[in-house]
Design a protein around this motif. Structure first.
Motif, PDB file in Angstrom:
ATOM      1  N   VAL A 186     -19.163 -38.576  21.062  1.00 27.26           N
ATOM      2  CA  VAL A 186     -20.085 -38.723  22.197  1.00 27.26           C
ATOM      3  C   VAL A 186     -19.373 -39.383  23.386  1.00 27.26           C
ATOM      4  O   VAL A 186     -18.750 -40.430  23.237  1.00 27.26           O
ATOM      5  CB  VAL A 186     -21.311 -39.573  21.812  1.00 27.26           C
ATOM      6  N   LYS A 187     -19.442 -38.749  24.552  1.00 27.55           N
ATOM      7  CA  LYS A 187     -18.926 -39.329  25.797  1.00 27.55           C
ATOM      8  C   LYS A 187     -20.106 -40.037  26.471  1.00 27.55           C
ATOM      9  O   LYS A 187     -20.904 -39.427  27.188  1.00 27.55           O
ATOM     10  CB  LYS A 187     -18.390 -38.224  26.713  1.00 27.55           C
ATOM     11  N   TRP A 188     -20.217 -41.341  26.244  1.00 28.86           N
ATOM     12  CA  TRP A 188     -21.429 -42.071  26.617  1.00 28.86           C
ATOM     13  C   TRP A 188     -21.660 -42.131  28.123  1.00 28.86           C
ATOM     14  O   TRP A 188     -22.796 -42.059  28.590  1.00 28.86           O
ATOM     15  CB  TRP A 188     -21.387 -43.476  26.025  1.00 28.86           C
ATOM     16  N   ARG A 189     -20.603 -42.299  28.912  1.00 27.64           N
ATOM     17  CA  ARG A 189     -20.783 -42.359  30.370  1.00 27.64           C
ATOM     18  C   ARG A 189     -21.343 -41.046  30.891  1.00 27.64           C
ATOM     19  O   ARG A 189     -22.282 -41.032  31.695  1.00 27.64           O
ATOM     20  CB  ARG A 189     -19.455 -42.676  31.053  1.00 27.64           C
ATOM     21  N   CYS A 190     -20.770 -39.944  30.428  1.00 30.10           N
ATOM     22  CA  CYS A 190     -21.272 -38.622  30.844  1.00 30.10           C
ATOM     23  C   CYS A 190     -22.720 -38.440  30.416  1.00 30.10           C
ATOM     24  O   CYS A 190     -23.541 -37.913  31.158  1.00 30.10           O
ATOM     25  CB  CYS A 190     -20.412 -37.517  30.225  1.00 30.10           C
ATOM     26  N   ALA A 191     -23.012 -38.880  29.197  1.00 25.91           N
ATOM     27  CA  ALA A 191     -24.367 -38.740  28.669  1.00 25.91           C
ATOM     28  C   ALA A 191     -25.370 -39.499  29.523  1.00 25.91           C
ATOM     29  O   ALA A 191     -26.457 -38.995  29.836  1.00 25.91           O
ATOM     30  CB  ALA A 191     -24.416 -39.241  27.227  1.00 25.91           C
ATOM     31  N   ALA A 192     -25.011 -40.724  29.921  1.00 22.56           N
ATOM     32  CA  ALA A 192     -25.925 -41.554  30.708  1.00 22.56           C
ATOM     33  C   ALA A 192     -26.188 -40.941  32.079  1.00 22.56           C
ATOM     34  O   ALA A 192     -27.340 -40.895  32.552  1.00 22.56           O
ATOM     35  CB  ALA A 192     -25.348 -42.960  30.867  1.00 22.56           C
ATOM     36  N   ILE A 193     -25.140 -40.463  32.738  1.00 22.62           N
ATOM     37  CA  ILE A 193     -25.294 -39.861  34.063  1.00 22.62           C
ATOM     38  C   ILE A 193     -26.128 -38.592  33.976  1.00 22.62           C
ATOM     39  O   ILE A 193     -27.078 -38.378  34.745  1.00 22.62           O
ATOM     40  CB  ILE A 193     -23.916 -39.553  34.682  1.00 22.62           C
ATOM     41  N   TYR A 194     -25.781 -37.731  33.022  1.00 24.09           N
ATOM     42  CA  TYR A 194     -26.467 -36.445  32.884  1.00 24.09           C
ATOM     43  C   TYR A 194     -27.950 -36.635  32.565  1.00 24.09           C
ATOM     44  O   TYR A 194     -28.823 -36.011  33.174  1.00 24.09           O
ATOM     45  CB  TYR A 194     -25.794 -35.632  31.776  1.00 24.09           C
ATOM     46  N   ALA A 195     -28.224 -37.530  31.606  1.00 25.56           N
ATOM     47  CA  ALA A 195     -29.607 -37.735  31.180  1.00 25.56           C
ATOM     48  C   ALA A 195     -30.448 -38.383  32.275  1.00 25.56           C
ATOM     49  O   ALA A 195     -31.576 -37.945  32.546  1.00 25.56           O
ATOM     50  CB  ALA A 195     -29.636 -38.595  29.921  1.00 25.56           C
ATOM     51  N   SER A 196     -29.918 -39.432  32.919  1.00 22.31           N
ATOM     52  CA  SER A 196     -30.703 -40.142  33.940  1.00 22.31           C
ATOM     53  C   SER A 196     -31.023 -39.241  35.130  1.00 22.31           C
ATOM     54  O   SER A 196     -32.126 -39.299  35.684  1.00 22.31           O
ATOM     55  CB  SER A 196     -29.959 -41.388  34.408  1.00 22.31           C
ATOM     56  N   CYS A 197     -30.087 -38.383  35.513  1.00 16.57           N
ATOM     57  CA  CYS A 197     -30.334 -37.485  36.650  1.00 16.57           C
ATOM     58  C   CYS A 197     -31.320 -36.379  36.303  1.00 16.57           C
ATOM     59  O   CYS A 197     -31.977 -35.813  37.178  1.00 16.57           O
ATOM     60  CB  CYS A 197     -29.015 -36.858  37.118  1.00 16.57           C
ATOM     61  N   GLY A 198     -31.421 -36.059  35.013  1.00 19.51           N
ATOM     62  CA  GLY A 198     -32.299 -34.959  34.617  1.00 19.51           C
ATOM     63  C   GLY A 198     -33.730 -35.343  34.334  1.00 19.51           C
ATOM     64  O   GLY A 198     -34.609 -34.473  34.293  1.00 19.51           O
ATOM     65  N   ILE A 199     -34.015 -36.638  34.150  1.00 23.64           N
ATOM     66  CA  ILE A 199     -35.362 -37.039  33.741  1.00 23.64           C
ATOM     67  C   ILE A 199     -36.412 -36.708  34.809  1.00 23.64           C
ATOM     68  O   ILE A 199     -37.477 -36.148  34.506  1.00 23.64           O
ATOM     69  CB  ILE A 199     -35.388 -38.531  33.385  1.00 23.64           C
ATOM     70  N   LEU A 200     -36.131 -37.029  36.070  1.00 30.54           N
ATOM     71  CA  LEU A 200     -37.090 -36.705  37.136  1.00 30.54           C
ATOM     72  C   LEU A 200     -37.277 -35.201  37.259  1.00 30.54           C
ATOM     73  O   LEU A 200     -38.387 -34.699  37.468  1.00 30.54           O
ATOM     74  CB  LEU A 200     -36.628 -37.298  38.469  1.00 30.54           C
ATOM     75  N   GLY A 201     -36.180 -34.468  37.105  1.00 34.09           N
ATOM     76  CA  GLY A 201     -36.265 -33.007  37.136  1.00 34.09           C
ATOM     77  C   GLY A 201     -37.131 -32.479  36.015  1.00 34.09           C
ATOM     78  O   GLY A 201     -37.903 -31.538  36.198  1.00 34.09           O
ATOM     79  N   ALA A 202     -37.045 -33.111  34.829  1.00 35.29           N
ATOM     80  CA  ALA A 202     -37.846 -32.665  33.684  1.00 35.29           C
ATOM     81  C   ALA A 202     -39.336 -32.877  33.933  1.00 35.29           C
ATOM     82  O   ALA A 202     -40.168 -32.037  33.570  1.00 35.29           O
ATOM     83  CB  ALA A 202     -37.407 -33.405  32.422  1.00 35.29           C
ATOM     84  N   PHE A 203     -39.703 -34.012  34.563  1.00 36.83           N
ATOM     85  CA  PHE A 203     -41.110 -34.252  34.887  1.00 36.83           C
ATOM     86  C   PHE A 203     -41.636 -33.189  35.861  1.00 36.83           C
ATOM     87  O   PHE A 203     -42.722 -32.641  35.693  1.00 36.83           O
ATOM     88  CB  PHE A 203     -41.275 -35.642  35.508  1.00 36.83           C
TER      89      PHE A 203
END
Length: 262
Positions: A74-91
């Protein structure tokens, strides 16, 4: 009324397939969960299938993530950036998806799957850069892919792994095994975001979700082991990823076209 014993076993078996797929390719959980719920388990409302699958896939993704974390993929930094930017888009995507006819939604979902499968198959020989990570040079690209896949994830009621894996590969050039492990953070985040939106509208079958999670925990172990074996062989894991997408998409298109009345 409690579902018959055979039906419960069917739901657990379906969850096992979903978990195995998540462990194997980091995606595909929802592209299997949605048609399994609609066509095999017999969920009559496509929106309930979409909302319930989002919850089940998110929880199964967390199980798979724990296993990948132990293996250091797991590349944690990439995961954090990708997930945080996508949450608003998912809503935002979930709000739009609930306003669309359920059968039309499933058909559009299948067409999108074919497009993504083709992109993955075209680049199957690319092995990626083992030390690839998120840095100041590609952070904008990673964030952009995160927002885009978040919107699509919410719109179609999916965890989004089959979009996140190619998105991570495209934005960072990381090997697919790292993309698989890293994607599970975003899959869980997007799925839970989508599930909350559907839950507020009453589109969650809690018993079905629990049985899918139970089966998924069993399946994810075998899926991850097979992924590690295939990752060292050029293009095999990517090719399998694409083939699974094509098969499920073909079935969904056939069912969708048959059921639609324009």
């Amino acid at each position: 009324m409690t579902a018959p014993f055979f039906h419960i076993l069917l739901e657990i078996f379906s969850g096992t397939l979903v978990g195995f797929t998540l462990g194997l390719i980091g995606g595909g959980g929802s592209i299997l969960a949605v048609p399994l719920m609609v066509y095999l388990v017999g969920v009559s409302n496509p929106h309930v299938a979409l909302g319930t699958s989002a919850l089940a896939v998110a929880l199964n993704a967390l199980v798979g993530l724990a296993q990948h974390a132990k293996q250091g993929t797991v590349k944690w930094r990439c995961a954090a950036i990708y997930a945080s930017c996508g949450i608003l888009g998912a809503f935002a995507g979930a709000a739009a998806g609930k306003a669309v006819n359920g059968q039309h939604l499933l058909l559009c979902f299948a067409i999108l799957m074919v497009i993504v499968g083709g992109i993955m198959l075209h680049g199957r020989r690319k092995t990626g850069t083992p030390g690839a990570s998120c840095n100041r040079h590609n952070i904008g690209k990673v964030a952009g892919f995160g927002i885009g896949t978040g919107i699509l994830s919410g719109f179609f009621g999916i965890g989004g792994g089959f979009l996140i894996v190619p998105g991570l590969v495209a934005s960072t050039n990381m090997p697919i095994l790292n993309a698989v492990g890293t994607s599970l953070v975003a899959v869980a985040a997007f799925g839970l975001t989508t599930a909350v939106s559907y839950m507020l509208s009453g589109y969650i079958d809690w018993q079905l979700a629990a049985l899918f999670v139970l089966g998924g925990a069993l399946g994810s172990v075998g899926g991850m082991r097979l992924a590690r074996r295939m990752a060292g062989k050029s293009g095999q894991l990517t090719t399998l990823f694409a083939c699974i997408i094509f098969m499920v998409a073909a079935y969904m298109i056939w069912q969708g076209v048959s059921a639609l009345s324009f």
